[in-house]
Design a protein around this motif. Structure first.
Motif, PDB file in Angstrom:
ATOM      1  N   LYS A  14       0.836  -1.203   0.000  1.00 40.11           N
ATOM      2  CA  LYS A  14       0.000   0.000   0.000  1.00 40.11           C
ATOM      3  C   LYS A  14       0.872   1.255   0.000  1.00 40.11           C
ATOM      4  CE  LYS A  14      -2.122   1.432   3.735  1.00 40.11           C
ATOM      5  NZ  LYS A  14      -3.067   1.521   4.868  1.00 40.11           N
ATOM      6  N   VAL A  15       0.577   2.165  -0.905  1.00 36.57           N
ATOM      7  CA  VAL A  15       1.272   3.454  -0.927  1.00 36.57           C
ATOM      8  C   VAL A  15       0.760   4.254   0.275  1.00 36.57           C
ATOM      9  CG1 VAL A  15       1.732   5.552  -2.233  1.00 36.57           C
ATOM     10  CG2 VAL A  15       1.460   3.380  -3.441  1.00 36.57           C
ATOM     11  N   ALA A  16       1.588   4.323   1.321  1.00 41.29           N
ATOM     12  CA  ALA A  16       1.146   4.888   2.583  1.00 41.29           C
ATOM     13  C   ALA A  16       1.419   6.378   2.706  1.00 41.29           C
ATOM     14  CB  ALA A  16       1.813   4.143   3.744  1.00 41.29           C
ATOM     15  N   GLU A  17       2.488   6.828   2.077  1.00 42.55           N
ATOM     16  CA  GLU A  17       2.870   8.237   2.240  1.00 42.55           C
ATOM     17  C   GLU A  17       3.767   8.655   1.083  1.00 42.55           C
ATOM     18  OE1 GLU A  17       5.225  11.012   5.550  1.00 42.55           O
ATOM     19  OE2 GLU A  17       4.462   9.024   6.115  1.00 42.55           O
ATOM     20  N   ILE A  18       3.717   9.933   0.752  1.00 42.28           N
ATOM     21  CA  ILE A  18       4.564  10.482  -0.301  1.00 42.28           C
ATOM     22  C   ILE A  18       5.291  11.705   0.240  1.00 42.28           C
ATOM     23  CG2 ILE A  18       4.611  11.571  -2.592  1.00 42.28           C
ATOM     24  CD1 ILE A  18       2.093   9.930  -3.258  1.00 42.28           C
ATOM     25  N   THR A  19       6.605  11.736   0.047  1.00 42.71           N
ATOM     26  CA  THR A  19       7.403  12.895   0.459  1.00 42.71           C
ATOM     27  C   THR A  19       8.044  13.518  -0.773  1.00 42.71           C
ATOM     28  OG1 THR A  19       9.503  11.688   0.769  1.00 42.71           O
ATOM     29  CG2 THR A  19       7.941  11.656   2.605  1.00 42.71           C
ATOM     30  N   ASP A  20       8.848  14.553  -0.563  1.00 43.48           N
ATOM     31  CA  ASP A  20       9.501  15.213  -1.695  1.00 43.48           C
ATOM     32  C   ASP A  20      10.435  14.278  -2.451  1.00 43.48           C
ATOM     33  OD1 ASP A  20       8.197  17.530  -1.113  1.00 43.48           O
ATOM     34  OD2 ASP A  20       9.893  18.497  -0.127  1.00 43.48           O
ATOM     35  N   LEU A  58      11.101   4.179  -0.519  1.00 38.66           N
ATOM     36  CA  LEU A  58      11.632   4.018  -1.878  1.00 38.66           C
ATOM     37  C   LEU A  58      11.916   5.400  -2.462  1.00 38.66           C
ATOM     38  CD1 LEU A  58       9.055   1.365  -3.181  1.00 38.66           C
ATOM     39  CD2 LEU A  58      11.184   0.972  -1.922  1.00 38.66           C
ATOM     40  N   ILE A  59      13.185   5.694  -2.685  1.00 39.83           N
ATOM     41  CA  ILE A  59      13.573   6.965  -3.284  1.00 39.83           C
ATOM     42  C   ILE A  59      13.202   6.915  -4.764  1.00 39.83           C
ATOM     43  CG2 ILE A  59      15.452   8.599  -3.641  1.00 39.83           C
ATOM     44  CD1 ILE A  59      14.883   7.997  -0.706  1.00 39.83           C
ATOM     45  N   CYS A  60      12.437   7.907  -5.231  1.00 45.40           N
ATOM     46  CA  CYS A  60      11.898   7.875  -6.601  1.00 45.40           C
ATOM     47  C   CYS A  60      12.319   9.104  -7.406  1.00 45.40           C
ATOM     48  CB  CYS A  60      10.382   7.818  -6.574  1.00 45.40           C
ATOM     49  SG  CYS A  60       9.708   6.379  -5.718  1.00 45.40           S
ATOM     50  N   PRO A  61      12.378   8.972  -8.737  1.00 44.15           N
ATOM     51  CA  PRO A  61      12.676  10.136  -9.592  1.00 44.15           C
ATOM     52  C   PRO A  61      11.656  11.248  -9.392  1.00 44.15           C
ATOM     53  CG  PRO A  61      12.828   8.098 -10.856  1.00 44.15           C
ATOM     54  CD  PRO A  61      12.234   7.738  -9.529  1.00 44.15           C
ATOM     55  N   ASN A  62      10.385  10.886  -9.343  1.00 42.94           N
ATOM     56  CA  ASN A  62       9.318  11.864  -9.102  1.00 42.94           C
ATOM     57  C   ASN A  62       8.218  11.187  -8.281  1.00 42.94           C
ATOM     58  OD1 ASN A  62       7.383  13.823  -9.056  1.00 42.94           O
ATOM     59  ND2 ASN A  62       7.294  14.138 -11.255  1.00 42.94           N
ATOM     60  N   PRO A  63       8.335  11.244  -6.951  1.00 44.74           N
ATOM     61  CA  PRO A  63       7.370  10.549  -6.091  1.00 44.74           C
ATOM     62  C   PRO A  63       5.923  10.952  -6.335  1.00 44.74           C
ATOM     63  CG  PRO A  63       9.247  11.350  -4.812  1.00 44.74           C
ATOM     64  CD  PRO A  63       9.362  11.959  -6.175  1.00 44.74           C
ATOM     65  N   PHE A  64       5.711  12.184  -6.797  1.00 47.04           N
ATOM     66  CA  PHE A  64       4.344  12.681  -6.935  1.00 47.04           C
ATOM     67  C   PHE A  64       3.599  12.039  -8.100  1.00 47.04           C
ATOM     68  CE2 PHE A  64       6.664  15.919  -4.559  1.00 47.04           C
ATOM     69  CZ  PHE A  64       5.873  15.954  -3.420  1.00 47.04           C
ATOM     70  N   ARG A  65       4.296  11.239  -8.917  1.00 50.54           N
ATOM     71  CA  ARG A  65       3.605  10.445  -9.931  1.00 50.54           C
ATOM     72  C   ARG A  65       2.697   9.408  -9.279  1.00 50.54           C
ATOM     73  NH1 ARG A  65       8.148   8.495 -14.129  1.00 50.54           N
ATOM     74  NH2 ARG A  65       6.460   7.089 -14.703  1.00 50.54           N
ATOM     75  N   PHE A  66       2.967   9.089  -7.999  1.00 51.98           N
ATOM     76  CA  PHE A  66       2.163   8.099  -7.281  1.00 51.98           C
ATOM     77  C   PHE A  66       1.041   8.745  -6.468  1.00 51.98           C
ATOM     78  CE2 PHE A  66       6.257   6.066  -7.980  1.00 51.98           C
ATOM     79  CZ  PHE A  66       5.901   4.787  -8.397  1.00 51.98           C
ATOM     80  N   ALA A 124      -1.900   9.864  -7.169  1.00 48.76           N
ATOM     81  CA  ALA A 124      -3.242   9.333  -7.404  1.00 48.76           C
ATOM     82  C   ALA A 124      -3.413   7.916  -6.839  1.00 48.76           C
ATOM     83  CB  ALA A 124      -3.549   9.327  -8.899  1.00 48.76           C
ATOM     84  N   LYS A 125      -2.293   7.285  -6.478  1.00 49.44           N
ATOM     85  CA  LYS A 125      -2.341   5.901  -5.990  1.00 49.44           C
ATOM     86  C   LYS A 125      -2.186   5.817  -4.477  1.00 49.44           C
ATOM     87  CE  LYS A 125      -0.464   4.399 -10.432  1.00 49.44           C
ATOM     88  NZ  LYS A 125       0.680   3.816 -11.153  1.00 49.44           N
ATOM     89  N   LEU A 126      -2.212   6.966  -3.816  1.00 48.29           N
ATOM     90  CA  LEU A 126      -2.080   7.008  -2.359  1.00 48.29           C
ATOM     91  C   LEU A 126      -3.187   6.180  -1.707  1.00 48.29           C
ATOM     92  CD1 LEU A 126      -0.203   8.390  -0.291  1.00 48.29           C
ATOM     93  CD2 LEU A 126      -1.856  10.242  -0.162  1.00 48.29           C
ATOM     94  N   GLY A 127      -2.790   5.259  -0.837  1.00 53.94           N
ATOM     95  CA  GLY A 127      -3.748   4.395  -0.165  1.00 53.94           C
ATOM     96  C   GLY A 127      -4.081   3.125  -0.918  1.00 53.94           C
ATOM     97  N   GLN A 128      -3.587   3.003  -2.144  1.00 50.74           N
ATOM     98  CA  GLN A 128      -3.859   1.821  -2.960  1.00 50.74           C
ATOM     99  C   GLN A 128      -2.674   0.851  -2.918  1.00 50.74           C
ATOM    100  OE1 GLN A 128      -4.957   2.903  -6.969  1.00 50.74           O
ATOM    101  NE2 GLN A 128      -6.285   4.568  -6.292  1.00 50.74           N
ATOM    102  N   VAL A 129      -2.955  -0.412  -3.221  1.00 51.15           N
ATOM    103  CA  VAL A 129      -1.896  -1.415  -3.309  1.00 51.15           C
ATOM    104  C   VAL A 129      -1.283  -1.354  -4.701  1.00 51.15           C
ATOM    105  CG1 VAL A 129      -1.356  -3.878  -3.275  1.00 51.15           C
ATOM    106  CG2 VAL A 129      -2.942  -2.927  -1.587  1.00 51.15           C
ATOM    107  N   GLU A 130       0.034  -1.153  -4.746  1.00 55.14           N
ATOM    108  CA  GLU A 130       0.718  -1.016  -6.024  1.00 55.14           C
ATOM    109  C   GLU A 130       1.989  -1.875  -6.054  1.00 55.14           C
ATOM    110  OE1 GLU A 130      -0.099   0.739  -8.770  1.00 55.14           O
ATOM    111  OE2 GLU A 130      -1.990   1.312  -7.807  1.00 55.14           O
ATOM    112  N   LYS A 131       2.392  -2.228  -7.257  1.00 56.46           N
ATOM    113  CA  LYS A 131       3.655  -2.933  -7.463  1.00 56.46           C
ATOM    114  C   LYS A 131       4.681  -1.902  -7.933  1.00 56.46           C
ATOM    115  CE  LYS A 131       5.710  -6.626 -10.321  1.00 56.46           C
ATOM    116  NZ  LYS A 131       5.405  -7.666 -11.342  1.00 56.46           N
ATOM    117  N   ILE A 132       5.731  -1.718  -7.154  1.00 54.52           N
ATOM    118  CA  ILE A 132       6.759  -0.736  -7.497  1.00 54.52           C
ATOM    119  C   ILE A 132       8.088  -1.463  -7.678  1.00 54.52           C
ATOM    120  CG2 ILE A 132       7.960   1.359  -6.769  1.00 54.52           C
ATOM    121  CD1 ILE A 132       5.522   2.116  -5.139  1.00 54.52           C
TER     122      ILE A 132
END
Length: 199
Positions: free
Chosen positions: A8-14, A28-36, A38-46
């Motif tokens: 589950k995408v639990a939280e998004i930071t900068d 998980l350090i991401c190139p652009n975390p804010f792409r996720f 819309a998926k906040l709170g959902q189960v995703e495969k990263i």
């Protein structure tokens, strides 16, 4: 090696996405975390890349497996570390990067943060003909000058919005929507950005 995490995408930071899987929270350090966003709170495969160094173990996260693959290939370029590789993936698509490498487009490559002419040449030397992607020339536009112009205008607009008092987080949240506008001038992006901020 951890290939991916499903949770589950639990939280998004900068800088990161926090994913909860089986009671464990993974950063998980991401190139652009804010792409996720819309998926906040959902189960995703990263998809993940596990980077190990003497003083730390870091998980990097990617929405698509091609992004993870390109990240690992860029890390093989002399003089480029994870921070530089992330900056590339945050600024372009896998297809456009491959095109720039194969066409030896130094102008495009030097548009990335921290990439000068020497590093761009090293990228081309180390990666040309070695990237495992099946894109064909027919899929690529005849020129990427328009894309270059759009990207430069977008970055100028990002800086202008920050100068107006908006935080990095606020600006990064609207960046994906602004990118779809494909404006040639920063003013166009700024006007759209201000409209989005007011919503």
């Amino acid at each position: 090696m951890i290939a991916y995490i499903r949770g589950k995408v639990a939280e998004i930071t900068d800088q990161a996405v926090l994913v909860e899987a089986n009671g464990i929270g993974y950063e998980l350090i991401c190139p652009n975390p804010f792409r996720f966003q819309a998926k906040l709170g959902q189960v995703e495969k990263i998809y993940t890349y596990h980077h190990v160094r003497e003083d730390a173990q870091i998980l990097y996260g990617f929405e698509k497996v091609d992004e993870k693959t390109l990240f690992s290939k860029i890390l093989n370029v002399s003089g480029i570390g994870p921070k530089g590789a992330l900056a590339v993936l945050a600024s372009t698509t896998v297809q456009d990067f491959v095109m720039a490498i194969e066409q030896e487009n130094e102008k495009f490559l030097t548009g990335f943060p921290g990439v000068g002419k020497k590093t761009a040449r090293q990228m081309i030397l180390d990666l040309k003909g070695k990237l495992p992607f099946d894109y064909t020339l027919e899929e690529w536009p005849a020129t990427d000058v328009q894309a270059d112009t759009n990207d430069i205008a977008l970055e100028e607009a990002m800086e202008a919005l920050k100068a107006l008092g908006y935080s990095d987080k606020e600006v990064n949240q609207i960046k994906p929507k602004l990118k779809q506008e494909k404006q040639q001038e920063a003013d166009g992006y700024i006007r759209k950005g201000l409209a989005l901020m007011m919503k």
